[in-house]
Design a protein around this motif. Structure first.
Motif, PDB file in Angstrom:
ATOM      1  N   PHE A  91       0.861  -1.174   0.000  1.00  0.00           N
ATOM      2  CA  PHE A  91       0.000   0.000   0.000  1.00  0.00           C
ATOM      3  C   PHE A  91       0.902   1.229   0.000  1.00  0.00           C
ATOM      4  CE2 PHE A  91      -2.184   3.416   2.321  1.00  0.00           C
ATOM      5  CZ  PHE A  91      -3.335   3.529   1.564  1.00  0.00           C
ATOM      6  N   VAL A  92       0.667   2.129  -0.929  1.00  0.00           N
ATOM      7  CA  VAL A  92       1.501   3.320  -1.034  1.00  0.00           C
ATOM      8  C   VAL A  92       0.967   4.386  -0.089  1.00  0.00           C
ATOM      9  CG1 VAL A  92       0.169   4.139  -3.037  1.00  0.00           C
ATOM     10  CG2 VAL A  92       2.443   5.069  -2.601  1.00  0.00           C
ATOM     11  N   THR A  93       1.818   4.879   0.823  1.00  0.00           N
ATOM     12  CA  THR A  93       1.415   5.932   1.738  1.00  0.00           C
ATOM     13  C   THR A  93       1.852   7.288   1.190  1.00  0.00           C
ATOM     14  OG1 THR A  93       3.419   6.222   3.102  1.00  0.00           O
ATOM     15  CG2 THR A  93       2.012   4.306   3.578  1.00  0.00           C
ATOM     16  N   ALA A  94       1.441   8.344   1.874  1.00  0.00           N
ATOM     17  CA  ALA A  94       1.833   9.692   1.472  1.00  0.00           C
ATOM     18  C   ALA A  94       3.104  10.157   2.174  1.00  0.00           C
ATOM     19  CB  ALA A  94       0.691  10.672   1.758  1.00  0.00           C
ATOM     20  N   ILE A  95       3.659   9.328   3.050  1.00  0.00           N
ATOM     21  CA  ILE A  95       4.864   9.735   3.780  1.00  0.00           C
ATOM     22  C   ILE A  95       6.028   9.836   2.802  1.00  0.00           C
ATOM     23  CG2 ILE A  95       6.443   9.149   5.654  1.00  0.00           C
ATOM     24  CD1 ILE A  95       4.162   7.477   6.848  1.00  0.00           C
ATOM     25  N   ALA A 193       6.017  22.414  18.815  1.00  0.00           N
ATOM     26  CA  ALA A 193       5.388  21.561  19.827  1.00  0.00           C
ATOM     27  C   ALA A 193       4.458  20.542  19.173  1.00  0.00           C
ATOM     28  CB  ALA A 193       4.624  22.406  20.845  1.00  0.00           C
ATOM     29  N   LEU A 194       3.661  20.986  18.205  1.00  0.00           N
ATOM     30  CA  LEU A 194       2.768  20.064  17.507  1.00  0.00           C
ATOM     31  C   LEU A 194       3.553  19.001  16.749  1.00  0.00           C
ATOM     32  CD1 LEU A 194       0.058  22.470  16.018  1.00  0.00           C
ATOM     33  CD2 LEU A 194      -0.045  21.157  18.138  1.00  0.00           C
ATOM     34  N   LEU A 195       4.635  19.421  16.103  1.00  0.00           N
ATOM     35  CA  LEU A 195       5.462  18.481  15.356  1.00  0.00           C
ATOM     36  C   LEU A 195       6.054  17.431  16.287  1.00  0.00           C
ATOM     37  CD1 LEU A 195       6.806  17.685  12.652  1.00  0.00           C
ATOM     38  CD2 LEU A 195       8.687  19.228  13.266  1.00  0.00           C
ATOM     39  N   ASP A 196       6.602  17.873  17.417  1.00  0.00           N
ATOM     40  CA  ASP A 196       7.203  16.935  18.361  1.00  0.00           C
ATOM     41  C   ASP A 196       6.163  15.968  18.915  1.00  0.00           C
ATOM     42  OD1 ASP A 196       9.708  18.021  18.015  1.00  0.00           O
ATOM     43  OD2 ASP A 196       9.570  19.353  19.749  1.00  0.00           O
ATOM     44  N   LEU A 197       5.004  16.487  19.301  1.00  0.00           N
ATOM     45  CA  LEU A 197       3.959  15.618  19.838  1.00  0.00           C
ATOM     46  C   LEU A 197       3.484  14.614  18.791  1.00  0.00           C
ATOM     47  CD1 LEU A 197       1.874  18.252  21.830  1.00  0.00           C
ATOM     48  CD2 LEU A 197       3.128  16.329  22.822  1.00  0.00           C
ATOM     49  N   SER A 198       3.319  15.070  17.562  1.00  0.00           N
ATOM     50  CA  SER A 198       2.814  14.190  16.507  1.00  0.00           C
ATOM     51  C   SER A 198       3.830  13.117  16.134  1.00  0.00           C
ATOM     52  CB  SER A 198       2.432  15.014  15.272  1.00  0.00           C
ATOM     53  OG  SER A 198       1.394  15.924  15.569  1.00  0.00           O
ATOM     54  N   ASN A 199       5.101  13.420  16.270  1.00  0.00           N
ATOM     55  CA  ASN A 199       6.153  12.448  15.949  1.00  0.00           C
ATOM     56  C   ASN A 199       6.592  11.641  17.163  1.00  0.00           C
ATOM     57  OD1 ASN A 199       6.376  12.770  13.164  1.00  0.00           O
ATOM     58  ND2 ASN A 199       7.799  14.483  13.343  1.00  0.00           N
ATOM     59  N   GLY A 200       5.829  11.724  18.249  1.00  0.00           N
ATOM     60  CA  GLY A 200       6.081  10.871  19.399  1.00  0.00           C
ATOM     61  C   GLY A 200       7.191  11.314  20.313  1.00  0.00           C
ATOM     62  N   ASN A 436       8.215   9.400  12.692  1.00  0.00           N
ATOM     63  CA  ASN A 436       8.520  10.664  12.018  1.00  0.00           C
ATOM     64  C   ASN A 436       7.730  10.840  10.726  1.00  0.00           C
ATOM     65  OD1 ASN A 436      10.513  11.469  13.966  1.00  0.00           O
ATOM     66  ND2 ASN A 436      11.906   9.984  13.039  1.00  0.00           N
ATOM     67  N   ALA A 437       6.438  10.512  10.800  1.00  0.00           N
ATOM     68  CA  ALA A 437       5.579  10.625   9.624  1.00  0.00           C
ATOM     69  C   ALA A 437       5.163  12.065   9.345  1.00  0.00           C
ATOM     70  CB  ALA A 437       4.339   9.752   9.802  1.00  0.00           C
ATOM     71  N   PHE A 438       5.294  12.951  10.337  1.00  0.00           N
ATOM     72  CA  PHE A 438       4.854  14.330  10.184  1.00  0.00           C
ATOM     73  C   PHE A 438       6.048  15.249   9.932  1.00  0.00           C
ATOM     74  CE2 PHE A 438       1.581  12.217  12.575  1.00  0.00           C
ATOM     75  CZ  PHE A 438       0.401  12.757  12.104  1.00  0.00           C
ATOM     76  N   GLY A 439       5.807  16.282   9.174  1.00  0.00           N
ATOM     77  CA  GLY A 439       6.819  17.297   8.922  1.00  0.00           C
ATOM     78  C   GLY A 439       6.246  18.678   9.153  1.00  0.00           C
ATOM     79  N   TYR A 440       6.964  19.689   8.696  1.00  0.00           N
ATOM     80  CA  TYR A 440       6.487  21.062   8.872  1.00  0.00           C
ATOM     81  C   TYR A 440       7.035  21.920   7.741  1.00  0.00           C
ATOM     82  CZ  TYR A 440      10.967  23.127  10.108  1.00  0.00           C
ATOM     83  OH  TYR A 440      12.243  23.608  10.052  1.00  0.00           O
ATOM     84  N   VAL A 441       6.394  23.051   7.570  1.00  0.00           N
ATOM     85  CA  VAL A 441       6.950  24.120   6.745  1.00  0.00           C
ATOM     86  C   VAL A 441       6.895  25.383   7.592  1.00  0.00           C
ATOM     87  CG1 VAL A 441       6.346  23.084   4.543  1.00  0.00           C
ATOM     88  CG2 VAL A 441       4.699  24.569   5.679  1.00  0.00           C
ATOM     89  N   PRO A 442       7.868  26.251   7.437  1.00  0.00           N
ATOM     90  CA  PRO A 442       7.962  27.403   8.340  1.00  0.00           C
ATOM     91  C   PRO A 442       7.010  28.538   8.004  1.00  0.00           C
ATOM     92  CG  PRO A 442       9.843  27.372   6.863  1.00  0.00           C
ATOM     93  CD  PRO A 442       9.054  26.124   6.577  1.00  0.00           C
ATOM     94  N   THR A 443       5.832  28.249   7.465  1.00  0.00           N
ATOM     95  CA  THR A 443       4.861  29.324   7.227  1.00  0.00           C
ATOM     96  C   THR A 443       4.246  29.924   8.486  1.00  0.00           C
ATOM     97  OG1 THR A 443       3.219  27.610   6.780  1.00  0.00           O
ATOM     98  CG2 THR A 443       4.230  28.697   4.895  1.00  0.00           C
ATOM     99  N   PRO A 444       4.004  29.270   9.631  1.00  0.00           N
ATOM    100  CA  PRO A 444       4.278  27.878   9.959  1.00  0.00           C
ATOM    101  C   PRO A 444       3.034  27.005   9.752  1.00  0.00           C
ATOM    102  CG  PRO A 444       3.800  29.088  11.957  1.00  0.00           C
ATOM    103  CD  PRO A 444       3.652  30.072  10.827  1.00  0.00           C
ATOM    104  N   ALA A 445       3.270  25.736   9.446  1.00  0.00           N
ATOM    105  CA  ALA A 445       2.198  24.758   9.286  1.00  0.00           C
ATOM    106  C   ALA A 445       2.793  23.368   9.402  1.00  0.00           C
ATOM    107  CB  ALA A 445       1.521  24.929   7.928  1.00  0.00           C
ATOM    108  N   LEU A 446       1.942  22.410   9.745  1.00  0.00           N
ATOM    109  CA  LEU A 446       2.385  21.027   9.793  1.00  0.00           C
ATOM    110  C   LEU A 446       2.108  20.336   8.464  1.00  0.00           C
ATOM    111  CD1 LEU A 446       2.892  21.363  12.827  1.00  0.00           C
ATOM    112  CD2 LEU A 446       1.880  19.108  13.159  1.00  0.00           C
ATOM    113  N   VAL A 447       2.900  19.324   8.189  1.00  0.00           N
ATOM    114  CA  VAL A 447       2.727  18.512   6.985  1.00  0.00           C
ATOM    115  C   VAL A 447       2.362  17.107   7.438  1.00  0.00           C
ATOM    116  CG1 VAL A 447       3.843  17.571   4.947  1.00  0.00           C
ATOM    117  CG2 VAL A 447       4.370  19.898   5.684  1.00  0.00           C
ATOM    118  N   ALA A 448       1.220  16.630   6.978  1.00  0.00           N
ATOM    119  CA  ALA A 448       0.732  15.314   7.379  1.00  0.00           C
ATOM    120  C   ALA A 448       0.384  14.489   6.150  1.00  0.00           C
ATOM    121  CB  ALA A 448      -0.494  15.448   8.284  1.00  0.00           C
TER     122      ALA A 448
END
Length: 501
Positions: A91-95, A193-200, A436-448
């Protein structure tokens, strides 16, 4: 940093040539100019010899065998490459797939495959989420802070306290107002903080008028430096009901101390049904129904989530009409963490004594029935028009397809909860995604990561980008990882009553 990318990934990305061998990345609104051998501000895209490449490998989930049962080979040939099943289902993921920014482009990967004779398609994209946050469930009886109180990281407000639930405290963190509506520092701190929490990863935070917390998904919370080990078995009233028969004959009275609902055995309906006589006990606080008391103390980190360290402080004088010298009184908290035994003296005052042997097991039974205290982190995001445009030129059709259960939505291959109502608002337990499935862009916003799976015929009917559909076999490179055992296989969901696997 080593610069590696999936083969042919650069063909999925746009890049504008620039002066001095820099290239301009258009994967997000920041539009970085990246020097050769360097990465952009997000550390997710790089300039490799003039080509824009995705640094992280694209991830595919692999289902070795149905159910994910581990196998051990009976023999191991010398040339065995470690593969147990030679033709695994994938199954191809978006990560690691990339984004659709600036939104008019089709999703980076629109992949077709045949499952049980049904032609399927999975559309994957890494969504850029300004409208996102996390909901945090902290299993604790200790006082975290008043509802609506600001939650801060590095002095910046990133969210607030919401409701206290059954042995847990809820936090709402992030959201567009903290990401974009405050100062630049507030946005940066919230995003990190959101990035760290989302990536465990663990995040230290504080609550105005409350506690300091260390939160890490899937790990026990740390409240004011103390690691929580167990949830409450129930409120004080529920604890009375659960264990009333186990206390019968071993104590004349039992008080279960709880910040919310303190229970009193002799007054409680459970005690009445067991013919336990009145003891003359008097509790401070507000009496609700028989045997149930509210507001016996202020919230805190002591007995039962109150601010007391001496349980006798919630008692008034015993009524001599019913109390008697030698009356046996057990006071215990809703987790069994605190317990004390008393007997009334000639003046009807409680005197603490050693816990009798017959009461030790019932007290330990409370602790035994408490589940482990954990932190739960749910990422929540709204998939807006820009992301949907990567799936179809008519975005509302995707929304309708999801509501009609024709399209299955996953996040990094993990199951999601879709909120009712308009739009595509989803929540996902971050512990069910790959690392580490989540990332970010410094707009700021998260990438999921987000994947949409449906029948190929349905995809054509909703106006999908059919000229960008490619077979799964055409994907080369990338990283294959096993699907988590507790996650349903993304193709396993029945779609429109035709596909079950």
């Amino acid at each position: 940093m080593a610069i590696e990318a999936m083969v042919d990934m650069s063909s999925q990305l746009g890049a504008e040539p620039a002066l001095d061998d820099k290239i301009r990345c258009d994967a997000c609104p920041v539009m970085c100019y990246i020097k050769p051998g360097m990465t952009g501000a997000c550390d997710r895209y790089a300039n490799r010899a003039g080509e824009l490449v995705r640094v992280d490998p694209h991830v595919l989930l692999e289902q070795a065998i149905s159910g994910g049962t581990e196998l051990v080979p009976f023999t191991q040939p010398v040339d065995w490459d470690g593969t147990i099943v030679q033709t695994p289902e994938r199954f191809v993921t978006a990560i690691g797939a990339g984004t659709t920014y600036p939104d008019y482009k089709p999703a980076p990967f629109i992949v077709s495959s045949e499952i049980d004779g049904v032609d399927m398609v999975t559309v994957v994209t890494e969504g850029i989420f300004s409208y996102c946050g996390v909901k945090v469930k902290i299993d604790t009886d200790r006082f975290v802070g008043p509802e609506t109180s600001p939650v801060r990281v590095a002095g910046e407000q990133i969210g607030h306290v919401t409701t206290g639930e059954y042995g847990s405290q809820m936090l709402s963190l992030g959201g567009v107002h903290h990401l974009t509506g405050g100062s630049k520092k507030e946005g940066r701190v919230t995003c990190q903080a959101l990035l760290d929490l989302s990536n465990g990863h663990a995040v230290e935070m504080s609550v105005d008028g409350g506690a300091t917390l260390i939160v890490e998904a899937g790990k026990p919370p740390i409240v004011n430096g103390q690691t929580e080990t167990r949830m409450r078995v129930g409120c004080g009233s529920a604890t009375i009901g659960i264990f009333a028969k186990q206390w019968l004959g071993k104590a004349d009275e039992v008080v279960v101390v709880d910040d919310h609902i303190t229970g009193v055995l002799s007054e409680h309906q459970a005690g009445k049904m067991l013919d336990i006589p009145p003891t003359g006990i008097r509790l401070k606080g507000r009496r609700s129904t028989p045997g149930r008391y509210f507001q016996v103390a202020e919230p805190g980190t002591g007995w039962g989530g109150t601010n007391i360290s001496d349980p006798l402080s919630i008692l008034g004088d015993f009524d001599p009409k019913h109390a008697f010298p030698g009356l046996r009184l057990l006071m215990v908290s809703t987790t069994g963490e605190h317990a004390a035994y008393y007997e009334l003296d000639e003046a009807l005052r409680p005197v603490e004594m050693a816990m009798p042997e017959p009461l030790i097991e019932p007290v330990e039974r409370i602790a035994e029935n408490c589940e482990p205290a954990l932190c739960t982190v749910l990422f929540i995001g709204g998939a807006g028009g820009s992301l949907r445009a990567g799936v179809t030129e008519n975005p509302v059709r995707l929304t309708r397809s999801i509501k009609d259960a024709l399209t299955n939505v996953t996040c990094g291959g993990a199951p999601v909860y879709l909120w009712p109502g308009g739009g595509i608002t989803f929540m996902v337990d971050v512990t069910r995604l790959p690392d580490n499935a989540f990332g970010y862009v410094p707009t700021p916003a998260l990438v999921a990561p987000l994947e949409f799976t449906l029948r190929l015929s349905d995809y054509a009917a909703l106006g999908g980008h059919m000229d960008h559909v490619r077979p799964l076999a055409s994907l080369t490179g990338g990283q294959s990882i096993p699907n988590r055992r507790d996650n349903p296989w993304p193709f396993a969901r029945r779609i429109a009553g035709e596909l079950s696997h």
